[in-house]
Structure formats: structure tokens, C-alpha cells
Motif scaffolding. Structure first.
Motif, short mmCIF file in Angstrom:
data_model
loop_
_atom_site.label_atom_id
_atom_site.label_comp_id
_atom_site.label_asym_id
_atom_site.label_seq_id
_atom_site.Cartn_x
_atom_site.Cartn_y
_atom_site.Cartn_z
N VAL A 148 0.70 -1.39 0.16
CA VAL A 148 0.21 0.16 -0.02
C VAL A 148 1.00 0.79 0.59
O VAL A 148 1.87 1.22 1.02
N GLY A 149 0.74 2.31 -0.93
CA GLY A 149 1.72 3.48 -0.98
C GLY A 149 -0.05 5.14 -0.92
O GLY A 149 -1.18 4.50 -1.07
N GLY A 150 0.42 5.89 -0.03
CA GLY A 150 -0.27 6.96 0.21
C GLY A 150 -0.10 8.56 0.11
O GLY A 150 1.55 8.37 -0.46
N TYR A 151 -0.80 9.03 -0.14
CA TYR A 151 -0.15 10.43 -0.32
C TYR A 151 -1.20 11.60 0.60
O TYR A 151 -2.76 11.42 -0.34
N VAL A 152 -0.98 12.48 1.08
CA VAL A 152 -1.82 13.58 1.21
C VAL A 152 -1.34 15.27 1.42
O VAL A 152 0.08 15.14 1.53
N PRO A 153 -1.63 15.53 0.86
CA PRO A 153 -0.71 17.43 0.74
C PRO A 153 -1.11 17.42 2.09
O PRO A 153 -1.21 17.53 2.61
N ASP A 154 0.18 18.30 2.73
CA ASP A 154 0.62 18.85 2.99
C ASP A 154 -0.66 20.43 3.77
O ASP A 154 -0.96 20.52 4.96
N TYR A 155 -1.48 20.92 2.99
CA TYR A 155 -2.10 22.32 3.42
C TYR A 155 -3.87 21.52 4.28
O TYR A 155 -4.05 20.80 3.59
N ALA A 165 1.90 8.33 -4.22
CA ALA A 165 1.29 7.66 -3.21
C ALA A 165 1.71 6.19 -4.22
O ALA A 165 2.78 5.02 -3.79
N VAL A 166 1.80 6.11 -5.78
CA VAL A 166 2.60 4.93 -6.34
C VAL A 166 4.15 4.50 -6.05
O VAL A 166 4.77 4.10 -5.51
N LYS A 167 4.59 6.19 -6.31
CA LYS A 167 6.50 5.95 -6.00
C LYS A 167 6.10 5.41 -4.77
O LYS A 167 7.19 4.37 -4.69
N GLU A 168 5.89 5.30 -3.36
CA GLU A 168 5.91 4.98 -2.42
C GLU A 168 6.16 3.75 -2.08
O GLU A 168 6.51 2.46 -1.62
N LEU A 169 4.34 2.96 -3.57
CA LEU A 169 4.49 1.95 -3.12
C LEU A 169 5.54 1.53 -3.71
O LEU A 169 5.81 0.16 -3.35
N ILE A 170 6.32 1.84 -4.30
CA ILE A 170 7.12 0.83 -5.44
C ILE A 170 8.41 0.79 -3.96
O ILE A 170 9.58 -0.28 -4.38
N ALA A 171 8.53 1.85 -3.79
CA ALA A 171 9.61 1.69 -2.83
C ALA A 171 9.18 1.08 -1.62
O ALA A 171 10.86 -0.09 -1.48
N LYS A 172 8.22 0.68 -1.07
CA LYS A 172 7.73 0.05 0.14
C LYS A 172 7.66 -1.72 -0.40
O LYS A 172 8.20 -2.65 0.05
N THR A 173 7.81 -1.94 -1.78
CA THR A 173 7.24 -3.58 -1.80
C THR A 173 8.50 -3.76 -2.89
O THR A 173 8.92 -5.18 -3.19
N GLY A 174 9.71 -3.48 -2.60
CA GLY A 174 10.56 -3.39 -3.94
C GLY A 174 10.89 -3.67 -4.91
O GLY A 174 11.53 -4.72 -5.22
N ILE A 175 9.13 -3.37 -5.70
CA ILE A 175 9.52 -4.15 -7.08
C ILE A 175 10.18 -2.49 -8.66
O ILE A 175 10.05 -1.98 -7.99
N ASP A 176 10.64 -3.70 -9.14
CA ASP A 176 11.17 -2.46 -10.27
C ASP A 176 9.73 -2.47 -11.26
O ASP A 176 8.69 -2.83 -12.01
N PRO A 177 9.79 -0.71 -11.40
CA PRO A 177 8.22 -0.32 -11.97
C PRO A 177 8.54 -0.96 -13.28
O PRO A 177 7.19 -0.72 -14.21
N VAL A 224 0.52 9.13 -14.35
CA VAL A 224 0.75 8.06 -13.61
C VAL A 224 2.45 7.40 -13.57
O VAL A 224 3.13 7.80 -13.83
N ALA A 225 1.47 5.91 -14.48
CA ALA A 225 2.62 5.56 -14.87
C ALA A 225 3.98 5.99 -15.39
O ALA A 225 4.69 5.11 -15.25
N THR A 226 4.11 7.44 -16.88
CA THR A 226 5.29 7.16 -17.10
C THR A 226 6.09 8.08 -16.20
O THR A 226 6.77 7.39 -16.12
N GLU A 227 5.61 8.78 -15.08
CA GLU A 227 5.56 8.91 -14.17
C GLU A 227 6.36 8.35 -12.90
O GLU A 227 8.04 8.84 -12.60
N VAL A 228 5.83 7.67 -13.46
CA VAL A 228 6.92 6.22 -12.31
C VAL A 228 7.67 5.07 -13.06
O VAL A 228 7.83 4.58 -12.21
N GLY A 229 7.46 5.64 -14.24
CA GLY A 229 8.65 4.56 -14.92
C GLY A 229 8.12 3.17 -14.77
O GLY A 229 8.45 2.33 -15.12
N ALA A 230 6.96 3.03 -15.24
CA ALA A 230 6.15 1.88 -15.32
C ALA A 230 6.16 1.47 -17.46
O ALA A 230 5.07 1.74 -17.91
#
Ligand code: UT7
Length: 331
Positions: free
Chosen positions: A11-18, A62-74, A98-104
Motif C-alpha cells: 500500500v502507498g498513499g499521499y495527502v497534501p500538506d495544507y 502514492a505509487v512511488k511510495e508503493l514501489i519503494a515499499k514493495t521493492g518492485i521494479d516499475p 502516472v504510469a510514465t512518471e513512475v517509470g512503468a
């Protein structure tokens, strides 16, 4: 033949700071912290600020965090689904961005629009691809930048919604865990109660639609409330009964976060006490397709392999449904 199921493996997630508090809303519309808290359970929500910041910004995080946590190669991601009603643009799909930005770079990707039920509808789609044996790594994202379509002069809607996104990874398993069962429904007759009037192909954007404030969420709150209470509770009850789930073996209810009173009604229909109900509405408000993955994100550390989760949602369309998931890992 061994049965393949789709397991949530990260699981990954993101909420803005404000943070937009009820106190700040008191300065914007005629409302009170007391009214918002007692009628909805919301204390604050997150807002994505800044120029040209679309929902993809939160999806990417959120997806970048998911990739980092699971250790998968995008590059291993086969498919990325993005459930949202606040896409960056009408096209291309936010999922493509999103797919392109995360390297999928080997994935195909598309958006799913089912409003507040978007995440569970997309989860169903992703799980079907996994079960079919066609794909091995499917990322399902749910997120919305509701502040982009919110009329901050309308006190009946602007107090409810917020911004956020969450994502899960689905992978095949032959163990008795993963997406186990679901009941999903939609009814276009709900359009009259919850919609955005202009900006689509029926009423394209024009000076008149902007002047008429028709690019914001239109909601008849109390009508939606009645449908939501009945349908979300009933469908959760049906899914629980046919899977022999009850208060003694459901570990977590994972309800869409629209209004604490709707959540309480659903919990009471299946006989679950508050300590087994995932809840973060007080901090994020209603992030539409983001609420369920953000709950998983917030509660991940408390989940154990084999836990029975009942996800339930109701939203614009109308769309509604429940999904039974057996949790697949210990954090
Ligand atoms: O996630 C997508 C699906 N959406 C939902 O599930 C939302 C479902 N609906 C709701 O959560 C609730 O209907 C709302 C929170 C939107 C509204 O709560 P309600 O208890 O249904 O209030 P209401 O619309 O029946 O309005 C009651 C009163 C009205 O005043 P009068 O006519 O009784 O004098 C409203 O004008 O509350 C007034 N009101 C407010 N007062 C202070 C409405 N919004 C506000 C406000 N502050 N923000």
C-alpha cells in the motif's frame, strides 16, 4: 487446478500538506465547527495547493511510495488503473501520466470513473486481470482532487470534501488470501442527486456555464444520505451473509468516508463495534476514490495476514458495492 487469487501485497498513499480546518471554513461560509463535526464527523481535510497541480501529482507520490515499499521494479508493472472523477484533463487518462512518471514503461493504463466507489470498482477490475492469469503486477490507484471542483461558497458541499490518493499492488497468489468476493452495483437514476452540470459533452464549458457556477459538485445531500445509508449497509450485509462473515470473524470494516453517520449505520447493520471500523474521516474528509486506499495506508501496520476486511462504498452514479478481502501479509 490450483485457484489463483489477487492478493494486495503493498500500500502507498499521499495527502497534501495544507490542512483546511473547520475553523478556517467558518471564515469562508456560514457554518460552525460544531455543525460540521456533529453532522459529518469531519474536523479537517487536506488541500493540494499550487499552479498546475493535478490529481496525478498525488497519484505519482502514492505509487512511488508503493514501489519503494514493495521493492518492485516499475518496469515489471503490467497494468496501472486510476480511479478518479477529477482527472488532470479529460484526456489523456491520468493513469497514463502516472504510469510514465513512475517509470512503468511496460504497462498499459487507463482511468476508471465510478466516483466514491471508484477504488473498489477498479480493485475488482485489477483482481480479474490477475485471476485470469494474464498479468502478474497490477497497480490500482484511487484519488481525487475534490478541491478542484468544489464551490467554496456552497456550505453544503465544501465542508465535506478533501484531496488525497492511495495505491495498492495486486499480485497472484495460490494461498487462501486476497480478493475473495464482491457485490458491485450502479444506478444511473442517481444522476439527479449528485453530478457536475457542465464541462462534459452534454454541456461543454462556456462563459455561461462558468458564470452559472456549473463546474462544481452539485449534491442534494439529504437524498444522497438516505440512499447511501440503505444501500451501503444492505450490500455489506448481503456480502457478509453469503461469506458467513459476522461480528466474530470480520476483523475490519473499511468503509468509504463520506459521513460518519453513514459509516455507523453500516457498522451497526453487520453488528460490528467501532474498534473494528477503519476511520480517518476526521482528518481527511471525503477524498472520493481516495478514501479506501488511504484507510489501508493509515491502518497497514495494524493488519495481519489472514485478517478479514469488508470494504464498502457508495457514491455518485449512483454506484455502490462491497468487497471481501483477506489480508495477505504482515507489515
Ligand atoms: O461520497 C459521495 C456521496 N455523498 C454522501 O454520501 C453525502 C451524503 N450526505 C451527507 O453526508 C449529508 O446529507 C450532508 C452532510 C451533506 C448534510 O447533512 P444533513 O444532516 O443531511 O443536512 P441537511 O442537508 O438536511 O440540512 C440541514 C440543515 C439545513 O438548514 P435548514 O433548511 O434546516 O434551516 C441546511 O441549510 O443544515 C443546514 N446546513 C448547514 N448548516 C451549517 C447545510 N450545510 C450546513 C453547514 N453548516 N455546512
Amino acid at each position: 487446478m490450483t485457484k489463483i487469487r489477487a492478493a494486495i501485497t503493498g500500500v502507498g498513499g499521499y495527502v497534501p500538506d495544507y490542512i483546511l480546518t473547520n475553523k478556517e471554513l467558518e471564515t469562508m461560509v456560514e457554518t460552525t465547527d460544531e455543525w460540521i463535526t456533529t453532522r459529518t464527523g469531519i474536523k479537517e481535510r487536506r488541500i493540494l495547493k499550487g499552479e498546475k497541480q493535478g490529481v496525478s501529482v498525488m497519484g505519482v507520490a502514492a505509487v512511488k511510495e508503493l514501489i519503494a515499499k514493495t521493492g518492485i521494479d516499475p518496469k515489471e508493472i503490467d497494468l496501472l488503473l486510476f480511479a478518479t472523477v477529477t482527472a488532470d484533463m479529460t484526456f489523456p487518462a491520468t493513469a497514463n501520466i502516472v504510469a510514465t512518471e513512475v517509470g512503468a514503461v511496460n504497462a498499459f493504463s487507463y482511468d476508471i470513473g465510478a466516483a466514491c466507489s471508484g477504488f473498489i470498482f477498479a480493485l475488482s477490475t485489477g483482481a480479474s486481470y490477475i485471476r485470469s492469469g494474464m498479468y502478474k503486477k497490477v497497480v490500482v490507484v484511487g484519488g481525487d482532487k475534490m478541491s478542484a471542483i468544489m464551490d467554496y461558497k456552497d456550505r453544503t458541499t465544501c465542508i465535506i470534501f478533501g484531496d488525497g490518493a492511495g495505491a495498492v499492488l495486486l499480485e497472484p497468489t495460490t494461498e487462501d488470501v486476497g480478493v475473495m468476493d464482491e457485490i458491485l452495483r450502479s444506478d444511473g437514476a442517481g444522476e439527479q442527486y449528485l453530478h457536475m452540470k457542465a464541462g462534459g459533452s452534454r454541456i461543454p464549458a462556456s462563459h455561461a456555464t462558468v458564470d452559472g457556477r456549473q463546474h462544481y459538485v452539485y449534491q442534494e445531500g439529504s437524498a444522497v444520505f438516505k440512499f447511501a445509508v440503505t444501500n451501503m449497509a444492505d450490500i455489506s450485509g448481503q456480502l457478509a451473509e453469503r461469506n458467513k462473515l459476522n461480528a466474530s470473524n470480520i476483523d475490519w470494516l473499511v468503509p468509504h468516508q463520506a459521513n460518519k453517520r453513514i459509516i455507523d449505520a453500516t457498522a451497526s447493520r453487520i453488528g460490528i463495534t467501532e474498534d473494528k471500523v477503519m476511520m480517518n474521516i476526521e482528518r481527511y474528509g471525503n477524498t472520493t476514490a481516495g478514501t479506501i486506499p488511504l484507510l489501508l495506508w493509515d491502518y497497514e501496520k495494524r493488519l495481519k495476514k489472514g485478517d478479514n476486511l469488508l470494504m464498502a462504498a457508495f457514491g455518485g452514479g449512483f454506484t455502490w458495492g462491497a468487497v471481501y478481502v483477506k489480508w495477505a501479509y504482515n507489515s
